[in-house]
Design an enzyme around this catalytic site. Sequence first.
Site, PDB file in Angstrom:
ATOM      1  N   ASP A   1      -7.085 -15.889   1.342  1.00 13.08           N
ATOM      2  CA  ASP A   1      -6.711 -14.730   0.607  1.00 13.08           C
ATOM      3  C   ASP A   1      -7.394 -13.427   0.905  1.00 13.08           C
ATOM      4  OD1 ASP A   1      -5.411 -13.163  -1.260  1.00 13.08           O
ATOM      5  OD2 ASP A   1      -6.297 -14.451  -3.269  1.00 13.08           O
TER       6      ASP A   1
ATOM      7  N   CYS B   1       3.734   4.787  -5.146  1.00 13.90           N
ATOM      8  CA  CYS B   1       5.166   4.252  -5.419  1.00 13.90           C
ATOM      9  C   CYS B   1       6.202   4.755  -4.308  1.00 13.90           C
ATOM     10  CB  CYS B   1       5.725   4.368  -6.961  1.00 13.90           C
ATOM     11  SG  CYS B   1       4.864   3.510  -8.106  1.00 13.90           S
TER      12      CYS B   1
ATOM     13  N   GLN C   1      -6.563 -10.061  -9.227  1.00  7.98           N
ATOM     14  CA  GLN C   1      -4.994  -9.366  -9.120  1.00  7.98           C
ATOM     15  C   GLN C   1      -4.657  -8.498 -10.144  1.00  7.98           C
ATOM     16  OE1 GLN C   1      -3.544  -9.929  -6.168  1.00  7.98           O
ATOM     17  NE2 GLN C   1      -4.079 -11.993  -5.353  1.00  7.98           N
TER      18      GLN C   1
ATOM     19  N   GLU D   1     -17.459 -16.257  -0.974  1.00  5.73           N
ATOM     20  CA  GLU D   1     -17.148 -14.787  -1.640  1.00  5.73           C
ATOM     21  C   GLU D   1     -18.392 -14.064  -1.217  1.00  5.73           C
ATOM     22  OE1 GLU D   1     -16.384 -11.486  -2.695  1.00  5.73           O
ATOM     23  OE2 GLU D   1     -14.514 -13.005  -3.060  1.00  5.73           O
TER      24      GLU D   1
ATOM     25  N   TYR E   1     -12.540 -15.968   0.716  1.00  6.65           N
ATOM     26  CA  TYR E   1     -12.477 -14.578  -0.261  1.00  6.65           C
ATOM     27  C   TYR E   1     -12.065 -15.168  -1.644  1.00  6.65           C
ATOM     28  CZ  TYR E   1     -11.376 -13.734   5.156  1.00  6.65           C
ATOM     29  OH  TYR E   1     -11.284 -13.630   6.052  1.00  6.65           O
TER      30      TYR E   1
ATOM     31  N   CYS F   1       3.232  11.685  -5.072  1.00  8.77           N
ATOM     32  CA  CYS F   1       2.263  10.675  -4.884  1.00  8.77           C
ATOM     33  C   CYS F   1       2.378   9.606  -3.806  1.00  8.77           C
ATOM     34  CB  CYS F   1       2.231  10.099  -6.494  1.00  8.77           C
ATOM     35  SG  CYS F   1       1.112   8.918  -6.819  1.00  8.77           S
TER      36      CYS F   1
ATOM     37  N   CYS G   1       8.613   8.576 -12.752  1.00  8.83           N
ATOM     38  CA  CYS G   1       7.462   9.194 -12.777  1.00  8.83           C
ATOM     39  C   CYS G   1       7.749  10.568 -12.151  1.00  8.83           C
ATOM     40  CB  CYS G   1       6.687   8.309 -11.459  1.00  8.83           C
ATOM     41  SG  CYS G   1       5.090   9.542 -11.253  1.00  8.83           S
TER      42      CYS G   1
ATOM     43  N   CYS H   1      -1.595  -9.814   1.091  1.00  7.30           N
ATOM     44  CA  CYS H   1      -1.210  -8.698   0.632  1.00  7.30           C
ATOM     45  C   CYS H   1      -0.658  -7.572   1.694  1.00  7.30           C
ATOM     46  CB  CYS H   1      -2.025  -7.777  -0.421  1.00  7.30           C
ATOM     47  SG  CYS H   1      -3.791  -7.561   0.527  1.00  7.30           S
TER      48      CYS H   1
ATOM     49  N   CYS I   1       1.524   7.428 -15.360  1.00  7.41           N
ATOM     50  CA  CYS I   1       1.473   6.712 -14.283  1.00  7.41           C
ATOM     51  C   CYS I   1       2.539   5.609 -15.028  1.00  7.41           C
ATOM     52  CB  CYS I   1       0.681   6.438 -13.633  1.00  7.41           C
ATOM     53  SG  CYS I   1       1.072   5.087 -12.425  1.00  7.41           S
TER      54      CYS I   1
END
Length: 568
Positions: free
Chosen positions: A374, A80, A278, A326, A305, A77, A71, A401, A157
Amino acid sequence: MEKNDLVTLVCEGLGTQGEGIAHAGETTVFVPRFLPGERASVRILKVSGKLAYGKAEEIVTPAEERVRPRCPVFGRCGGCRLQHMRYRAQLKFKTDLVRDTLRKIGGISAEVSFCEKSEKDFGYRNKLQLPIGKVNGENAAGFYAERSHRIVPTSVCPIHPAWAEKVIAALNTFMEKCGLDGYDEKTGEGQLRHLVVRELKNKFIVTLVVCVREIKGIDYFLYLLDGILPEYSFYLNFNDGDTNVVLGEEFTLLKGKGKYECVEAGISYETGANTFVQVNENVRGKLYERAASLVNGGETVVDCYAGGGLLTALFARKCEKVYGIEVVPEAHECAEMLKERNGLEGKMENLCGKVEEELPALLEKVHADVVVLDPPRAGVERKVLRAIAERGVKKVIYISCNPATLARDAGLLTGSLKETEKGELLKCGSDPMYQISLVQPFDMFPQTKWVETLVVLSHKKPDGHIGVKVEFGEEEGQISLKEVEKRAEERKPKEKVTYKMIQDYIEKTYGFKVHTAYIAEVKRDLGLPMYDVPNAVEEQKRPRSHPSPQMVEAIKETLKHFEIIQER
């Protein structure tokens, strides 16, 4: 050690953000993009007590794991953090990160399987979310710098597919030709805030977020997109709020169907502009397949979720009954259509509402064998965890996550953490309610610090029962209740002194406030443990000024007041 010093350091390990950790005497130094085993010349940017932050000006001895980032804005940025690291080393880092975070924050020692790789470590994202604003008075589209809303302009990107570069170029051309401005958060001026593009099996949903209702030249933008995307829908989304939330509530469809049908693992489903999916299709398939394998026929499952219902449907194909919860109405509608399209009316029931409201009420009426969680990065509401524990749900499948909130929530379920009446978390050694039987990380987000983790918690069953007959009373051969009460009072532990109690005492006594990180720093300097508040240690890693001498003295006197340290 002082600011602007140039020192030679050897990296000893990695921190939670992927930064290198080195030591100079008693000072711990955090250095971005510095790999274990490397020797580098490091410029010290900030010193805070025995912590310092630096920048590697020259890598004198590079590690074998070091590679050249793809990148052009890597390091500026905030997306990452790991492009300088060979992919295998990234997987090891994320495996270690999950294991260490469970231990440090949750007080959990668990076996963690090696992180499941992504088949693509670049070009994997099916979603582009691009902030649009001003940089030095000029229009800018790109990505946010780390921990800020400062846009780093870029035209490419590498973790997005090739179509993203073409869409960014079309957006810049559109703004230039039509005289449109990016949104300035400071002044509130400008028309364009974000561009969000989602790919679904080579079909696209494009959403342009605007803060005015009339946008000139939209037909020209559609003309540019026609030459890039084979099939797409286009929404204008209106959001004029002073908020960090990307999408507003008002969508206007200007082109296309608005929603698209996809097929995955034999399930036909529909997705719209605001439906959660996802971002890594390959890893999503692996994760969902593994999660679905964890339920059995005859079980009742609650999928919290649930998004558009894809994972809910995979459970429904195997188990007796599944309920999906949800909060987003559009996603709920997609789940309802999925149910009908796949003939799951008798096995799948979708509820629209907040999990913290719907789940406790549902568990009052339904015996659930498995609850699937989730959640977003903020983790699970305490009310949800309490409902699960109180009902004794036999299995919890947690898809996370964010390792930090996973560790917190798993700690509360296993009993390694407990919550006080004031909402503070304390480590404890109580008997576990749940025990962890599986921890499997998945690399949903290659090149970034983020990792998806699948955890299975099983309700702990007693090993056996022993019957004991006890007689209480004051006669011979009986156990004296008065004596029991007396001994209990003598052995009663002192009230746990929390960071909040210390802060309140200082404010009341000295008339000013102190941050928990300052308290942690003083406790560390005194050789005291400082892990009562998990966030306090992480806060110390962030650039922050020292507590003033007045604050240090007030903290020490307060510690004496609560008998944490003794008078000298």
